[in-house]
Design a protein around this motif. Structure first.
Motif, PDB file in Angstrom:
ATOM      1  N   UNK A  50       0.724  -1.187  -0.056  1.00 52.40           N
ATOM      2  CA  UNK A  50      -0.029   0.056  -0.064  1.00 52.40           C
ATOM      3  C   UNK A  50       0.733   1.340  -0.039  1.00 52.40           C
ATOM      4  N   UNK A  73      -6.189   0.436   1.364  1.00 50.31           N
ATOM      5  CA  UNK A  73      -4.893  -0.073   1.349  1.00 50.31           C
ATOM      6  C   UNK A  73      -4.293  -0.378  -0.073  1.00 50.31           C
ATOM      7  N   UNK A  74      -5.448  -1.498  -0.920  1.00 50.20           N
ATOM      8  CA  UNK A  74      -4.957  -1.898  -2.099  1.00 50.20           C
ATOM      9  C   UNK A  74      -5.716  -1.076  -3.246  1.00 50.20           C
ATOM     10  N   UNK A  82     -14.551  -6.857   1.411  1.00 50.82           N
ATOM     11  CA  UNK A  82     -15.761  -6.709   2.475  1.00 50.82           C
ATOM     12  C   UNK A  82     -15.899  -7.864   3.468  1.00 50.82           C
ATOM     13  N   UNK A  92     -21.807  -7.177   2.531  1.00 51.87           N
ATOM     14  CA  UNK A  92     -22.278  -7.940   1.474  1.00 51.87           C
ATOM     15  C   UNK A  92     -20.950  -8.192   0.440  1.00 51.87           C
ATOM     16  N   UNK A  93     -20.729  -9.402   0.230  1.00 51.24           N
ATOM     17  CA  UNK A  93     -19.415  -9.600  -0.598  1.00 51.24           C
ATOM     18  C   UNK A  93     -19.918  -9.340  -1.873  1.00 51.24           C
ATOM     19  N   UNK A 130     -14.513  -9.099  -6.768  1.00 43.52           N
ATOM     20  CA  UNK A 130     -13.550  -8.147  -6.453  1.00 43.52           C
ATOM     21  C   UNK A 130     -12.967  -7.779  -7.859  1.00 43.52           C
ATOM     22  N   UNK A 131     -12.884  -8.649  -8.628  1.00 49.82           N
ATOM     23  CA  UNK A 131     -12.173  -8.215  -9.803  1.00 49.82           C
ATOM     24  C   UNK A 131     -12.824  -8.706 -11.029  1.00 49.82           C
ATOM     25  N   UNK A 175     -17.467  -4.536  -5.008  1.00 52.95           N
ATOM     26  CA  UNK A 175     -17.602  -4.128  -3.677  1.00 52.95           C
ATOM     27  C   UNK A 175     -17.507  -2.740  -3.403  1.00 52.95           C
ATOM     28  N   UNK A 186      -3.279  -7.536  -4.168  1.00 54.04           N
ATOM     29  CA  UNK A 186      -1.986  -6.902  -4.275  1.00 54.04           C
ATOM     30  C   UNK A 186      -1.069  -7.421  -3.130  1.00 54.04           C
ATOM     31  N   UNK A 234     -16.125  -2.056   1.085  1.00 53.87           N
ATOM     32  CA  UNK A 234     -15.120  -2.704   2.027  1.00 53.87           C
ATOM     33  C   UNK A 234     -13.909  -2.134   2.730  1.00 53.87           C
ATOM     34  N   UNK A 235     -13.960  -1.037   2.581  1.00 58.43           N
ATOM     35  CA  UNK A 235     -12.740  -0.259   3.183  1.00 58.43           C
ATOM     36  C   UNK A 235     -11.418  -0.685   2.808  1.00 58.43           C
ATOM     37  N   UNK A 236     -10.855  -1.110   1.584  1.00 59.68           N
ATOM     38  CA  UNK A 236      -9.664  -1.676   1.275  1.00 59.68           C
ATOM     39  C   UNK A 236      -8.785  -0.623   0.740  1.00 59.68           C
ATOM     40  N   UNK A 273     -14.331  -3.652  -9.544  1.00 57.93           N
ATOM     41  CA  UNK A 273     -14.420  -4.034  -8.106  1.00 57.93           C
ATOM     42  C   UNK A 273     -15.538  -3.743  -7.694  1.00 57.93           C
ATOM     43  N   UNK A 310      -3.386  -0.246 -13.027  1.00 64.64           N
ATOM     44  CA  UNK A 310      -3.560  -0.968 -11.882  1.00 64.64           C
ATOM     45  C   UNK A 310      -2.229  -1.447 -11.136  1.00 64.64           C
ATOM     46  N   UNK A 311      -2.335  -0.987  -9.812  1.00 62.74           N
ATOM     47  CA  UNK A 311      -1.271  -1.264  -8.956  1.00 62.74           C
ATOM     48  C   UNK A 311       0.225  -0.786  -9.413  1.00 62.74           C
ATOM     49  N   UNK A 351      -6.508   1.526  -5.946  1.00 66.72           N
ATOM     50  CA  UNK A 351      -5.746   2.591  -6.799  1.00 66.72           C
ATOM     51  C   UNK A 351      -6.340   3.888  -6.744  1.00 66.72           C
ATOM     52  N   UNK A 361      -7.019  -4.121   3.761  1.00 66.00           N
ATOM     53  CA  UNK A 361      -7.309  -4.198   2.620  1.00 66.00           C
ATOM     54  C   UNK A 361      -7.865  -5.548   2.105  1.00 66.00           C
TER      55      UNK A 361
END
Lengths: 229, 376, 537
Positions: free
Chosen positions: A96, C117-118, A192, C146-147, C150-151, C163, A125, C113-115, C161, C226-227, C120, A189
């Protein structure tokens, strides 16, 4: 309003020589007392506490005049970096770049990669390369604080060893991981699904404070959670 | 000619290599151990070969070994030729000046066993050897001429490193060394007036009793010279060119062997300053009360202890080494006693304190000499 | 043709709208009647948050984030759905409004999802920014989120994504209203709703990458980015797209000498806030084509002075010769200043001027993209309106053997193969180019030029707007702008071109060339770090 104090300097003061001699007197007195009397110097010893010579032989080594005092590094001593692992052995790091961003010395270099085999529960990632130049590092620990994944720690209790070549001080991902241990704090990360983990581990507010009980790592954080029941 | 070359080679090996380099190596350890003792610490005591520790005396060896095997690193944009040359330029003058320092009395090789009242007169000229590598008439001028070349090492190291901090350090070094050289020269003017010679051997020979020592005849000159010399060697409290921990100095980009050369050069300079001060102000190789054939008076008592020539030479060389060691000790002690001067304080002290005082010293000496002559 | 001054603003409406007074939290402002209330509030500096509103798209009021109080009414209304009326009383800073926005935000974040971190988008994410501005509290909900997938591979450029999506509808509206190709739609219901491609479709429209820009969260992201880098590590340089003659304003996002992406500036008035996929990929030519970095003479590497002296000596005998045997080709990819310097040197040499351009590629559409792939054709044309001969004329001249020396400025010349072979017969072929091409083998002298990411200058788009290009990088090794080479050549020829930098060239040009009379050099916008740049989308 600052108080103005005027100091009158006499010629005697302005010569400086008397003060220099006085100062020399103090330092030399300490020198001679310490050198030529049997006074023992009490001091904390630096590094090398794990030398077998010191550990196994409590007697004073030759040339050793002081009282022997062994000590451990403090729990929160900032040593060499290490990368923590997930229970499956992969690095917890998600690339990250928080640590690289916050690093005041710019000594962390990460290149992100994407896991092609990731299932929906995995984090796609990961760091393809994770390099820390320990010579450039200023050991401030901000990277550890910034890490949202409990992936980077400095609690390895190992100091940087001197190297003959600068390149040897550049720590690659495998070196960083070799010091790592498993941490089961919730992955940052994680999509959900992370809230499901949340429920499994109990009080949500404890999750981002790694405690020893969450970790099979012998030297985990020892920050106590003050507001838990 | 062959004898001369062999004799000179022996002197160089004995004085520069065995005495100068060894003492400076020991000083690197001594500085750390001495400061530790002053500060109630232990200092380096760990280096060992097996169980042999020698109070840490092996540390210089370990340090040298470590520095030599370290990576030969050069900053990417450094000016290569000068970067490599600078440490050598810093070391070379420090070694060269040892050439004119007399480290013992004249020696008569074939009469070592006899008691010689007058070495010069009683010895065949081809058997007489001066314990000095080169006996120059203008020895002191040579010393100052060569010693002032040392500034090139610092400035070129600072410039060629291609580092702003190193460059600033080099500039500070240049300013400081130029400023204090003037004081140093003026302080020596006093010695020149008193002994009427620039030849170190002659100056030493004139200091046969303790009352004739430069420190007695030139007390102010001694203090001025001592401080100016410390500033010349760039040591605390005048260490702003280097300032290892805070104000990065001119050799910040150096590591490994090249750094070792700088570091060694600094300690050789300490030894050199020690020998110079001993020669000019502390009677050089003179042992108090010892004449060339033994003691005729010993602390005021009239005695008549005749000694063989070799014993006298040995005693006098021992006296020289001891004096040098004591001066070096004080140079180190001052470093661990006084805080570093700020740059403006340094310049003010040099130009507004020491320089006027040294000029005053020259004038005073000249006036006293004139008065003494007219009294006679 | 007339040149307009830069920057080109959005076209003001023909008739001045009627101004009316509205009160916002007791303060009175006069705003145009009938204007969108949210837009009006933003214009007067009110801090209103929103996700789904976009000035180029229709209003749906899906996100409910722009709630304001109107008059004395208790119920809050979304500002984006209201139009400004005389005497409106708007409440925007009251506790009720703040609480409502916080509550809506918590609702929006319910299944997010509050991701970060990963993600972009993190660092330029509208949701992140609004959370910091309006909420800042931990979620009170403690059951499973709810899931969703993701990709999801939506097409060649975009990855979804599901979510992260907050269902703001911007992408769906963009595809339907702007791209006029409704490839995206919502599938499923309730909190399982997902953006999805229409059955049998994939998201492959030439403007599809805009949905990654307007997405207020990281749901739709650019595959090639991406990334690759966190956005706050990038540096942004405002320059002009060199993909076609439209000359769209754009930002070049780069780091350590590498371009990571090209995006439209965060301004709704510049090129409609869009950019085409091709335009966003213009930077790839920097990676794909081989750069020329050192001057070379007959294939051997040489130093700049030798090269220019050699050219000057070779040209010396031809100046003023019968039938003007020197030709100067101005590539349609060079900046105005380069073209002006080329025209000046042609004057000095008494040379004929040719335009080196590429044929239309037929990729034009009715949104932004034009058929003409030459970014500065208009600017180069303006240098010598009638005297400028085309590539066909050049090929003919080469066939006739009328030319003895040719000076090619830029990478724009597209010479047919038979004509290329004729180049061998010339005494001197000078090629000043950033990129290696087929012509380089025919050239006796090659001068390395700065690429479009490295020059400070102006270019002129098909609409006649003069736009400023700003440098993101230093040119590599010996490469330098074309005008710099030409000034050096002028020095070697004892001719003073009258300027020594790009701005000097521009002021000379605007003084001497009629069509540039009103043009301005443009603002200095320094390269900025994106660390604190706020949100995008």
């Amino acid at each position: 309003m600052a108080k103005v104090v005027s100091i009158k300097r006499t010629l005697w003061d302005a010569l400086y020589l008397p003060s220099i001699i006085k100062g020399l007197g103090i330092t030399l007195r300490h020198f001679f007392v310490n050198t030529f009397t049997s006074r023992e110097i009490e001091t904390l010893r630096y590094g090398e506490w794990d030398l077998p010579d010191y550990k196994d032989n409590p007697a004073k080594p030759e040339g050793w005049r002081g009282k022997k005092k062994t000590r451990d590094l403090p729990d929160r001593h900032r040593g060499l970096h290490r990368l923590m692992k997930r229970p499956d052995g992969s690095a917890r790091c998600t690339a990250c770049m928080m640590c690289a961003t916050v690093c005041p010395a710019n000594c962390i270099h990460i290149e992100a990669g994407e896991r092609e085999d990731a299932t929906s529960r995995d984090i796609e990632k990961y760091p393809a390369t994770f390099v820390i130049d320990e010579l450039v590092c200023v050991v401030c620990g901000l990277c550890v604080e910034a890490c949202p994944c409990d992936a980077l720690r400095m609690d390895s209790q190992q100091m940087m060893k001197p190297v003959a070549h600068r390149d040897d001080a550049v720590q690659q991902k495998d070196q960083l991981m070799s010091r790592g241990a498993t941490s089961i704090a919730v992955d940052g990360g994680a999509g959900a699904d992370w809230r499901n983990e949340y429920a499994r581990l109990g009080d949500a507010r404890q999750i981002y404070r790694p405690d020893r009980s969450f970790s099979d790592d012998p030297i985990g954080y020892r920050i106590r959670n003050t507001d838990s029941k | 000619m062959l004898t001369f070359i062999i004799a000179t080679a022996i002197k160089v090996v004995f004085f520069v290599v065995l005495f100068g380099l060894t003492l400076s190596a020991i000083l690197t350890w001594m500085e750390r151990r001495q400061s530790a003792m002053m500060q109630d610490r232990l200092g380096p005591v760990r280096a060992n070969i097996g169980k042999v520790r020698l109070w840490g005396l092996l540390h210089p060896l370990a340090d040298a070994l470590k520095l030599v095997v370290k990576e030969d690193f050069r900053p990417p944009h450094a000016y290569r030729a000068l970067y490599v040359l600078a440490p050598m330029l810093a070391l070379l003058p420090a070694l060269l000046v040892f050439a004119v320092i007399p480290f013992g009395p004249p020696v008569c090789i074939d009469q070592l066993g006899a008691a010689l009242a007058d070495v010069g007169g009683m010895c065949k000229p081809d058997q007489l050897h001066y314990l000095q590598i080169a006996n120059l008439d203008i020895g002191l001028l040579f010393v100052f001429g060569i010693a002032s070349l040392g500034v090139y090492g610092a400035v070129l190291a600072g410039w060629s490193s291609n580092n702003n901090y190193a460059l600033l350090g080099g500039l500070r070094a240049a300013a400081q060394m130029l400023s204090y050289e003037v004081t140093m020269g003026m302080a020596v003017m006093g010695i020149f007036l008193v002994y009427g010679s620039l030849e170190p051997m002659s100056i030493v020979e004139q200091q046969s009793t303790m009352l004739d020592w430069g420190i007695v005849k030139q007390p102010l000159g001694f203090i001025l010279f001592f401080f100016a010399a410390i500033a010349e060697t760039k040591r605390a409290p005048f260490d702003i060119p280097e300032g290892e921990s805070e104000i990065v100095g001119y050799f910040v980009e150096y590591s490994g062997t090249r750094f070792m050369v700088f570091y060694l050069g600094e300690f050789i300079e300490i030894v050199f300053v020690g020998t110079l001060i001993t020669t000019l102000y502390l009677g050089g190789w003179q042992f108090p009360g010892l004449a060339s054939d033994g003691f005729h008076s010993f602390f005021g008592f009239n005695v008549n202890w005749l000694m063989p020539h070799w014993a006298v030479v040995a005693l006098q060389m021992g006296a020289f080494v001891t004096k040098v060691f004591i001066v070096c000790f004080f140079q180190l002690a001052i470093r661990w006693t006084l805080p570093r001067l700020r740059y403006d304080q340094l310049m003010a002290l040099g130009w507004k304190g020491l320089l006027p005082a040294s000029i005053f010293n020259v004038v005073l000496t000249a006036a006293v000499m004139l008065a003494l002559q007219s009294v006679k | 043709m007339t040149m307009k001054a830069q920057p080109s603003k959005a076209q003001p409406s023909e008739t001045q709208p009627e101004l009316v007074e509205i009160a916002v939290d007791g303060e009175t402002f006069s705003v145009p009647k009938g204007k969108n209330l949210l837009e009006a509030l933003l214009d007067v500096g009110e801090d209103v948050s929103y996700f789904c509103y976009h000035p180029r798209l229709s209003i749906v009021a899906k996100c409910r984030q722009c709630l304001v109080g109107l008059g004395d009414g208790h119920k809050l209304v979304p500002a984006c759905q209201m139009t400004v009326q005389e005497g409106m009383k708007v409440r925007s800073k009251t506790e009720q409004v703040r609480e409502a926005r916080q509550a809506i935000l918590e609702f929006t974040l319910l299944n997010h999802p509050l991701d970060c971190v990963i993600c972009d988008k993190a660092g330029e994410c509208t949701l992140q920014r609004q959370y910091m501005d309006w909420d800042g509290e931990a979620s009170l909900v403690n059951h499973d989120k709810v899931s969703k997938p993701k990709k999801v591979d939506l097409g060649p450029d975009i990855v979804l994504d599901a979510e992260r999506c907050i269902l703001c509808d911007r992408c769906v509206r963009f595809m339907a209203e702007v791209a006029k190709a409704p490839q995206l739609l919502f599938a499923k219901r309730g909190d399982h709703t997902e953006v999805s491609c229409a059955p049998g479709e994939q998201l492959d429209h030439p403007y599809a990458l805009n949905v990654a820009d307007i997405c207020p969260v990281g749901a739709l992201t650019d595959k090639s980015f991406r990334f690759q880098s966190r956005v706050w590590d990038l540096w942004s340089t405002r320059t002009v797209c060199q993909g076609c003659a439209a000359g769209c304003d754009m930002e070049l996002h780069h780091k350590d000498g590498d371009v990571y992406r090209q995006v439209p500036p965060k301004r709704w008035d510049l090129n409609l806030n869009w950019m085409c996929n091709d335009g966003r990929r213009t930077y790839r030519q920097l990676l794909e084509k081989e750069r020329v970095t050192h001057p070379s003479l007959g294939g051997e590497r040489t130093d700049p002075d030798t090269a220019t002296t050699h050219i000057a000596e070779a040209l010396q005998g031809l100046i003023g010769a019968e039938g003007s045997p020197i030709g100067v080709v101005l590539g349609a990819d060079v900046s105005n200043e380069d073209a002006y310097a080329g025209a000046r040197i042609a004057q000095v040499l008494g040379a004929r001027l040719y335009l080196g351009d590429r044929p239309d590629d037929g990729k034009g559409d009715d949104i932004l993209r034009l058929n003409d792939p030459n970014p500065n054709r208009a600017g180069v044309r303006a240098m010598a309106n009638k005297d400028l001969l085309n590539t066909k004329a050049l090929a003919e001249a080469l066939n006739d053997g009328a030319l003895k020396a040719l000076l090619v400025v830029g990478d724009g010349l597209d010479l047919p193969a038979p004509a290329q072979r004729k180049l061998n017969a010339l005494d001197l072929v000078v090629l000043s180019t950033p990129f290696s091409s087929a012509l380089i083998k025919k050239a006796s002298v090659v001068l390395p030029a700065a690429a479009w990411t490295e020059i400070d200058g102006t270019c002129t788009n098909a609409a006649g707007e003069v736009k400023r290009m700003r440098p993101a990088f230093e040119p590599p090794s010996h490469a330098r702008p074309h005008w710099d080479w030409l000034v050096r050549l002028g020095v070697a020829l004892d001719a003073d071109l009258g300027f020594l930098d790009a701005e000097g060239a521009f002021s000379e040009m605007s003084a001497n060339i009629e069509t540039f009379a009103g043009a301005s050099w443009g603002d200095t916008i320094p390269t900025q770090r994106l660390r604190f740049s706020g949100r995008r989308g």
